[in-house]
Motif scaffolding. Sequence first.
Motif, PDB file in Angstrom:
ATOM      1  N   ILE A  89     -37.514  -5.954  64.769  1.00  0.00           N
ATOM      2  CA  ILE A  89     -37.827  -7.224  65.448  1.00  0.00           C
ATOM      3  C   ILE A  89     -39.324  -7.476  65.357  1.00  0.00           C
ATOM      4  CG2 ILE A  89     -38.071  -8.270  67.761  1.00  0.00           C
ATOM      5  CD1 ILE A  89     -35.282  -7.515  68.417  1.00  0.00           C
ATOM      6  N   ASP A  90     -39.660  -8.692  64.946  1.00  0.00           N
ATOM      7  CA  ASP A  90     -41.049  -9.138  64.969  1.00  0.00           C
ATOM      8  C   ASP A  90     -41.322  -9.675  66.372  1.00  0.00           C
ATOM      9  OD1 ASP A  90     -43.459 -10.501  64.767  1.00  0.00           O
ATOM     10  OD2 ASP A  90     -43.033 -11.276  62.755  1.00  0.00           O
ATOM     11  N   ALA A  91     -42.312  -9.119  67.038  1.00  0.00           N
ATOM     12  CA  ALA A  91     -42.605  -9.511  68.420  1.00  0.00           C
ATOM     13  C   ALA A  91     -43.005 -10.981  68.538  1.00  0.00           C
ATOM     14  CB  ALA A  91     -43.714  -8.626  68.979  1.00  0.00           C
ATOM     15  N   GLU A  92     -43.401 -11.582  67.423  1.00  0.00           N
ATOM     16  CA  GLU A  92     -43.793 -12.993  67.479  1.00  0.00           C
ATOM     17  C   GLU A  92     -42.576 -13.926  67.386  1.00  0.00           C
ATOM     18  OE1 GLU A  92     -47.023 -13.835  64.763  1.00  0.00           O
ATOM     19  OE2 GLU A  92     -47.913 -11.882  65.186  1.00  0.00           O
ATOM     20  N   ARG A  93     -41.415 -13.353  67.062  1.00  0.00           N
ATOM     21  CA  ARG A  93     -40.160 -14.125  66.970  1.00  0.00           C
ATOM     22  C   ARG A  93     -39.032 -13.207  67.417  1.00  0.00           C
ATOM     23  NH1 ARG A  93     -43.044 -15.709  62.661  1.00  0.00           N
ATOM     24  NH2 ARG A  93     -42.576 -13.762  61.614  1.00  0.00           N
ATOM     25  N   ILE A  94     -38.933 -12.997  68.709  1.00  0.00           N
ATOM     26  CA  ILE A  94     -37.992 -11.989  69.213  1.00  0.00           C
ATOM     27  C   ILE A  94     -36.569 -12.539  69.138  1.00  0.00           C
ATOM     28  CG2 ILE A  94     -37.375 -10.505  71.154  1.00  0.00           C
ATOM     29  CD1 ILE A  94     -40.285 -10.691  72.124  1.00  0.00           C
ATOM     30  N   GLU A  95     -35.738 -11.894  68.329  1.00  0.00           N
ATOM     31  CA  GLU A  95     -34.364 -12.395  68.147  1.00  0.00           C
ATOM     32  C   GLU A  95     -33.456 -11.858  69.251  1.00  0.00           C
ATOM     33  OE1 GLU A  95     -33.237 -11.642  64.095  1.00  0.00           O
ATOM     34  OE2 GLU A  95     -35.092 -12.544  63.386  1.00  0.00           O
ATOM     35  N   LEU A  96     -33.726 -12.312  70.450  1.00  0.00           N
ATOM     36  CA  LEU A  96     -32.901 -11.980  71.620  1.00  0.00           C
ATOM     37  C   LEU A  96     -32.820 -13.248  72.468  1.00  0.00           C
ATOM     38  CD1 LEU A  96     -34.446  -8.542  72.783  1.00  0.00           C
ATOM     39  CD2 LEU A  96     -32.250  -8.874  71.622  1.00  0.00           C
ATOM     40  N   ASP A  97     -31.754 -13.322  73.288  1.00  0.00           N
ATOM     41  CA  ASP A  97     -31.592 -14.496  74.143  1.00  0.00           C
ATOM     42  C   ASP A  97     -32.658 -14.543  75.233  1.00  0.00           C
ATOM     43  OD1 ASP A  97     -29.402 -15.257  72.723  1.00  0.00           O
ATOM     44  OD2 ASP A  97     -27.969 -14.281  74.078  1.00  0.00           O
ATOM     45  N   ALA A  98     -32.886 -15.754  75.724  1.00  0.00           N
ATOM     46  CA  ALA A  98     -33.790 -15.915  76.882  1.00  0.00           C
ATOM     47  C   ALA A  98     -33.196 -15.172  78.078  1.00  0.00           C
ATOM     48  CB  ALA A  98     -33.949 -17.401  77.203  1.00  0.00           C
ATOM     49  N   ASP A  99     -34.063 -14.677  78.937  1.00  0.00           N
ATOM     50  CA  ASP A  99     -33.646 -14.020  80.198  1.00  0.00           C
ATOM     51  C   ASP A  99     -32.654 -12.883  79.960  1.00  0.00           C
ATOM     52  OD1 ASP A  99     -35.076 -16.141  81.193  1.00  0.00           O
ATOM     53  OD2 ASP A  99     -33.356 -17.202  82.021  1.00  0.00           O
ATOM     54  N   SER A 100     -32.838 -12.113  78.901  1.00  0.00           N
ATOM     55  CA  SER A 100     -31.800 -11.120  78.561  1.00  0.00           C
ATOM     56  C   SER A 100     -32.222  -9.676  78.820  1.00  0.00           C
ATOM     57  CB  SER A 100     -31.371 -11.288  77.098  1.00  0.00           C
ATOM     58  OG  SER A 100     -32.470 -11.086  76.233  1.00  0.00           O
ATOM     59  N   VAL A 101     -33.496  -9.419  79.175  1.00  0.00           N
ATOM     60  CA  VAL A 101     -33.899  -8.027  79.429  1.00  0.00           C
ATOM     61  C   VAL A 101     -34.623  -7.930  80.783  1.00  0.00           C
ATOM     62  CG1 VAL A 101     -34.084  -7.511  76.945  1.00  0.00           C
ATOM     63  CG2 VAL A 101     -36.136  -8.141  78.212  1.00  0.00           C
ATOM     64  N   ASP A 102     -34.571  -6.727  81.358  1.00  0.00           N
ATOM     65  CA  ASP A 102     -35.176  -6.523  82.685  1.00  0.00           C
ATOM     66  C   ASP A 102     -36.627  -6.086  82.611  1.00  0.00           C
ATOM     67  OD1 ASP A 102     -32.694  -6.861  84.327  1.00  0.00           O
ATOM     68  OD2 ASP A 102     -32.039  -5.244  83.016  1.00  0.00           O
ATOM     69  N   GLY A 103     -37.043  -5.543  81.478  1.00  0.00           N
ATOM     70  CA  GLY A 103     -38.427  -5.093  81.342  1.00  0.00           C
ATOM     71  C   GLY A 103     -38.804  -5.010  79.873  1.00  0.00           C
ATOM     72  N   VAL A 104     -40.095  -5.195  79.594  1.00  0.00           N
ATOM     73  CA  VAL A 104     -40.591  -5.069  78.216  1.00  0.00           C
ATOM     74  C   VAL A 104     -41.786  -4.116  78.211  1.00  0.00           C
ATOM     75  CG1 VAL A 104     -41.567  -6.247  76.201  1.00  0.00           C
ATOM     76  CG2 VAL A 104     -39.844  -7.413  77.576  1.00  0.00           C
ATOM     77  N   LEU A 105     -41.741  -3.151  77.284  1.00  0.00           N
ATOM     78  CA  LEU A 105     -42.849  -2.211  77.077  1.00  0.00           C
ATOM     79  C   LEU A 105     -43.490  -2.489  75.729  1.00  0.00           C
ATOM     80  CD1 LEU A 105     -40.985   1.072  78.043  1.00  0.00           C
ATOM     81  CD2 LEU A 105     -42.990   0.158  79.254  1.00  0.00           C
ATOM     82  N   CYS A 106     -44.803  -2.348  75.658  1.00  0.00           N
ATOM     83  CA  CYS A 106     -45.468  -2.490  74.360  1.00  0.00           C
ATOM     84  C   CYS A 106     -46.777  -1.700  74.422  1.00  0.00           C
ATOM     85  CB  CYS A 106     -45.733  -3.963  74.051  1.00  0.00           C
ATOM     86  SG  CYS A 106     -46.499  -4.213  72.435  1.00  0.00           S
ATOM     87  N   GLN A 107     -46.779  -0.543  73.769  1.00  0.00           N
ATOM     88  CA  GLN A 107     -47.973   0.329  73.789  1.00  0.00           C
ATOM     89  C   GLN A 107     -48.725   0.165  72.474  1.00  0.00           C
ATOM     90  OE1 GLN A 107     -47.626   4.508  75.320  1.00  0.00           O
ATOM     91  NE2 GLN A 107     -48.282   5.072  73.267  1.00  0.00           N
ATOM     92  N   SER A 108     -49.997  -0.221  72.575  1.00  0.00           N
ATOM     93  CA  SER A 108     -50.857  -0.373  71.388  1.00  0.00           C
ATOM     94  C   SER A 108     -50.237  -1.289  70.338  1.00  0.00           C
ATOM     95  CB  SER A 108     -51.137   0.985  70.724  1.00  0.00           C
ATOM     96  OG  SER A 108     -51.659   1.893  71.630  1.00  0.00           O
ATOM     97  N   GLY A 109     -49.729  -2.437  70.783  1.00  0.00           N
ATOM     98  CA  GLY A 109     -49.059  -3.333  69.837  1.00  0.00           C
ATOM     99  C   GLY A 109     -49.658  -4.727  69.751  1.00  0.00           C
ATOM    100  N   TYR A 110     -49.766  -5.412  70.909  1.00  0.00           N
ATOM    101  CA  TYR A 110     -50.141  -6.838  70.855  1.00  0.00           C
ATOM    102  C   TYR A 110     -51.462  -7.075  70.132  1.00  0.00           C
ATOM    103  CZ  TYR A 110     -46.517  -7.896  74.362  1.00  0.00           C
ATOM    104  OH  TYR A 110     -45.326  -8.054  75.029  1.00  0.00           O
ATOM    105  N   MET A 111     -52.417  -6.137  70.281  1.00  0.00           N
ATOM    106  CA  MET A 111     -53.751  -6.379  69.704  1.00  0.00           C
ATOM    107  C   MET A 111     -53.720  -6.378  68.178  1.00  0.00           C
ATOM    108  SD  MET A 111     -53.904  -2.757  70.638  1.00  0.00           S
ATOM    109  CE  MET A 111     -53.797  -1.406  69.486  1.00  0.00           C
ATOM    110  N   LEU A 112     -52.630  -5.804  67.600  1.00  0.00           N
ATOM    111  CA  LEU A 112     -52.537  -5.750  66.135  1.00  0.00           C
ATOM    112  C   LEU A 112     -51.781  -6.948  65.569  1.00  0.00           C
ATOM    113  CD1 LEU A 112     -51.661  -1.960  65.742  1.00  0.00           C
ATOM    114  CD2 LEU A 112     -53.914  -3.036  65.561  1.00  0.00           C
ATOM    115  N   MET A 113     -51.254  -7.782  66.457  1.00  0.00           N
ATOM    116  CA  MET A 113     -50.425  -8.890  65.990  1.00  0.00           C
ATOM    117  C   MET A 113     -51.289 -10.095  65.634  1.00  0.00           C
ATOM    118  SD  MET A 113     -47.332  -8.470  68.676  1.00  0.00           S
ATOM    119  CE  MET A 113     -46.687  -6.811  68.956  1.00  0.00           C
ATOM    120  N   ALA A 114     -50.842 -10.831  64.611  1.00  0.00           N
ATOM    121  CA  ALA A 114     -51.613 -11.984  64.150  1.00  0.00           C
ATOM    122  C   ALA A 114     -51.742 -13.007  65.277  1.00  0.00           C
ATOM    123  CB  ALA A 114     -50.921 -12.593  62.933  1.00  0.00           C
TER     124      ALA A 114
END
Length: 263
Positions: A89-114
């Motif tokens: 999954i590309d975090a910039e286009r998450i192929e999941l439904d809206a309101d579908s998860v209870d929590g999101v983790l991202c360690q050392s990721g967002y800063m590397l995204m375009a």
Amino acid sequence: MAPGWERWRAQLEEALSPVREWLIGEIALRPGDTVLELSAGPGDTGFAAAAIVGERGRLISTDFSPDMVEVARRRGAELGLQNVDYRVIDAERIELDADSVDGVLCQSGYMLMADPATALSETRRVLRPGGRVAFSVWGAPERNPWASIAGRIIVDRGQMPPPEPGAPGVFSMASEERTRALSEAAGFSAVRTQEIPVLLAFRDLDEYERWITEVGGQLAMVVRGLPEEERQAVMSQLKEAFAPFVADGRYELPGVALGTVGR
Ligand SMILES: C[S@@+](CC[C@H](N)C(=O)[O-])C[C@H]1O[C@@H](n2cnc3c(N)ncnc32)[C@H](O)[C@@H]1O
């Protein structure tokens, strides 16, 4: 970088345990929850969450690199985890439904995204109301000599252009103000940040060189391509710059991550 991240997984898991523990504490999961990990790399942070959500819950372990997802899949199998889905999954286009998860983790990721703004908006979209994101980025370069010294030497020697302000990179979200503003603009409220100190230890310079060329993203690619003479010159400058960090016969390089939580 996936083979390198697999090779160094255990050392990174140990060195980054203060970050992982902070994220897991702040995301406040309950048994039965569905948790999404973005840019999971070898997956260890999400795997700690999988243990909390338990058999009735689910971890969706993701990365945009198919090779990294395979590294995580192998590690999850080694741990005997049964409640994990592995997905590219590309975090910039998450192929999941809206309101579908209870929590999101991202360690050392967002800063590397375009486009971290879009990735954070996507994160907010897939989170149920009240669900938390807990993520970490790296703090200021001067507080993270494990990465910044080598980067500075390579830039000073003209082997790599200096990073453009705001362009993706290790330190692109080092500013607490920028990280908070990006999170709030994406729709997160109750945003809190905290500095999390870590220590990266290396037996000697050879071990540091192997590590940085195997896991170090753009820097790794540059170092790998250096002619032998230039490589030696970089290493001798590095030896000098690392001298203040010799302790107990090894290098102990400090770092500071910026943990962020919002809902
Ligand atoms: C520095 S590694 C961190 C891995 C792991 N979270 C950890 O802390 O050990 C960054 C990861 O982000 C992934 N990545 C970068 N941009 C991404 C994006 N747009 N979507 C998903 N993953 C991405 C890379 O493939 C890589 O696995």
